[in-house]
Design an enzyme around this catalytic site. Sequence first.
Site, PDB file in Angstrom:
ATOM      1  CB  SER A   1      -0.956  -0.057   1.204  1.00 24.67           C
ATOM      2  OG  SER A   1      -1.957   0.917   1.128  1.00 24.67           O
TER       3      SER A   1
ATOM      4  CG  ASP B   1      -5.973  -2.356  -4.396  1.00 20.75           C
ATOM      5  OD1 ASP B   1      -6.656  -1.659  -3.611  1.00 20.75           O
ATOM      6  OD2 ASP B   1      -4.776  -2.591  -4.215  1.00 20.75           O
TER       7      ASP B   1
ATOM      8  CG  HIS C   1      -5.293  -2.536  -0.325  1.00 23.77           C
ATOM      9  ND1 HIS C   1      -4.541  -1.967  -1.327  1.00 23.77           N
ATOM     10  CD2 HIS C   1      -4.846  -1.999   0.839  1.00 23.77           C
ATOM     11  CE1 HIS C   1      -3.680  -1.121  -0.795  1.00 23.77           C
ATOM     12  NE2 HIS C   1      -3.839  -1.128   0.520  1.00 23.77           N
TER      13      HIS C   1
END
Length: 532
Positions: free
Chosen positions: A214, A434, A463
Site C-alpha cells: 500500500s 483494488d 488490497h
Amino acid sequence: MRRLLAAATTIALTVIGAPASDAQAVPERTGPASRVVPTITWGSCAEAALRLRKADCGFLSVPLDHSAPDGEKIQIAVSRIRHTVAEAKYQGVVLVNPGGPGGKGRALSVMGSLVPKKAGAAYDWIGFDPRGVGASKPSLTCDADYTRYNRPAYVPSTTTIEKRWLQRAEGYARACGQAGGKLLEHLKTLDTVRDMDLLRQALNARQITYYGFSYGTYLGQVYATRYPERVRRMVLDGNVNPARVWYDSNLDQDLAFDRNIKVYFRWLAENHQAYRLGRTGREVERRFYAEQKKLAKRPAGGVIGPSELTDVFLQAGYYTFGWADIGRAFSDWVREKDSSGLKRLYDANNPTGKDADNNYAVYLAVQCTDAAWPDSWTKWTADNWETHRKAPFETWANAWYNAPCRTWPARSGIPVTVSGETVAPVLLISETLDAATPFSGSLEVRKRFPRSVLIESVGGTTHSGSLYGNKCVDNTIADYLATGKLPKRQPGERSDKRCRPIEPPAAIAAAKGKRAPVPAERLEVRKLITGQ
C-alpha cells in the site's frame, strides 16, 4: 491510503546484475574520507511474536531534520530476524513496510517465514516503525478520542452537519500542532526514505531488498528514485499512483470503493439464504442506505450511527477476508435488532486510545505535507459533491478523514517525481479491483519502472493480499527473491502475468458461518498488515 499516502545514476548499471554475495556491504563513502556509519545496539524485543522467533530489536538514531545531520536526533525502532542459511547463500537484508502512512512495521520482520519454498530464509528481515510511529521516539498522538462513537453523519446534508465536521477537523489539526511541535515539519515520505538509507548503512548493506504494501509501495518508489543504485530487489504490493499524490488519489479511491461495495452487495445477494438481506445486489444496496437513514435518527445500541455503519462496511471494500462476518453482523441487526456484531466489528477496526490515534496522526502528518492540499473549502465541497453523486458510499467519509489537511499546521512540500529508469527489475502486484490503490496506479508505476513486471490477480477486490496463500502470486515472489527471476514483460500498457484472485468465502461456508482454514501464522501477519 485511508487506514488504513531523484536523480538516477549510471552506477546502477554496474550493480543490477550483482550476485547474491554482493548484497553484503562496504563502508559508505562520500569522497576521500569515510562517513560515520550509524549503528544499532541490538537487544531483546518487547513483542512476544518477535521474542518467539528470536528476533533482535534496537533503535537507530537519525536526524530530526536531514538538512541538519549534526542537529537534534530522533529514534527509529527496528527489529531483525536473521537468515538461517549458510553464509555462502546469504542474500542480504529485506526492509518491510505495511503502509498507512502511519502503520507500525517493527513486527513485520516475521514475514520471511511466509515466503514459499523457504526463499525468505536467505535474508535478514528488517521491520521498523517509521519516524513518529509506534515504538519510535517521539511517537505522535493528537486526540485519543477522535474516533469515538456518535460522530455526525458523513454526508453533510445540512449546514449544521458540515459545520460540526469542519470544527472537528480544524480542532484535530490544532491538537496535532500542539502535540507535534518540530516533528510535524519532518514527517514527509522523503524524511522516512532518508531514514531507510541510514538504516541500510547501519545494517552494513551496500544494497537493500524492499517489500512494501500500500503506502509502503510509495516509500519504495521514492527510495528507488532517490537511491537507484542501492536497490537490489523490490516487491511492491498495492501500488500508489505517484502522479496522484494525495488529494486526487483520495477522490480516485471514492469511485473505486463505491464499485467494490456493489460487488460485496451482490455477494450478499448471492448468499441470500444466509443473510436474508435481498435477492439482488440492488436490493441489498437499498437495504444498506435505508438502514443508514434509520440509524441517523436512532443509533443501534445507542452508538452505531450512519458513520459507524459506513466504517464497518468499508472493510468489505478493502478485503474479502471479513465478508462473512460483516454480512452476519448486518443481518443480525436488520432481522433481530441485535447490534452486538456491528459494535464488535466497529471497535475492532476503529479503536480509540493513543495507539490508534498514532496511526491516524502520522497518516495525516505525511499526507498533509507530502504535497499541497486545497485551502479553499469551496474546492473541497465542489469536488466531493461531484464525486458523491457518482459514488455515495465512501466519498464524504474519506473527505472528512482527510479534512484536517486543509488547515494542517506544517508546511507542505513538492512530491518527488518518481522515476525508475535505471532501477533493478521490480515486482509489482495488484488485484484488478483494488480500491485503496486502484489498478491504474500499478500501470503507472510499471510505466515509470521500465524493467518492472506486474502480476494482476484478475477481477479481485483485495488490497495488498500477497503472501496469503495465492500460489500463483506467492510462488512468483519466492522465485524472484531466490534468484531474481521474473515473468517476461509483455508489450503495451497491461499486466505481465495474470493469476486468479483471492476469492470471497464460499457460499456454503458463509451460510454455515465458517471459514476455510488458514495457517495461524499467516493470519497473524495479515492482522499486522491490515489491522484485521
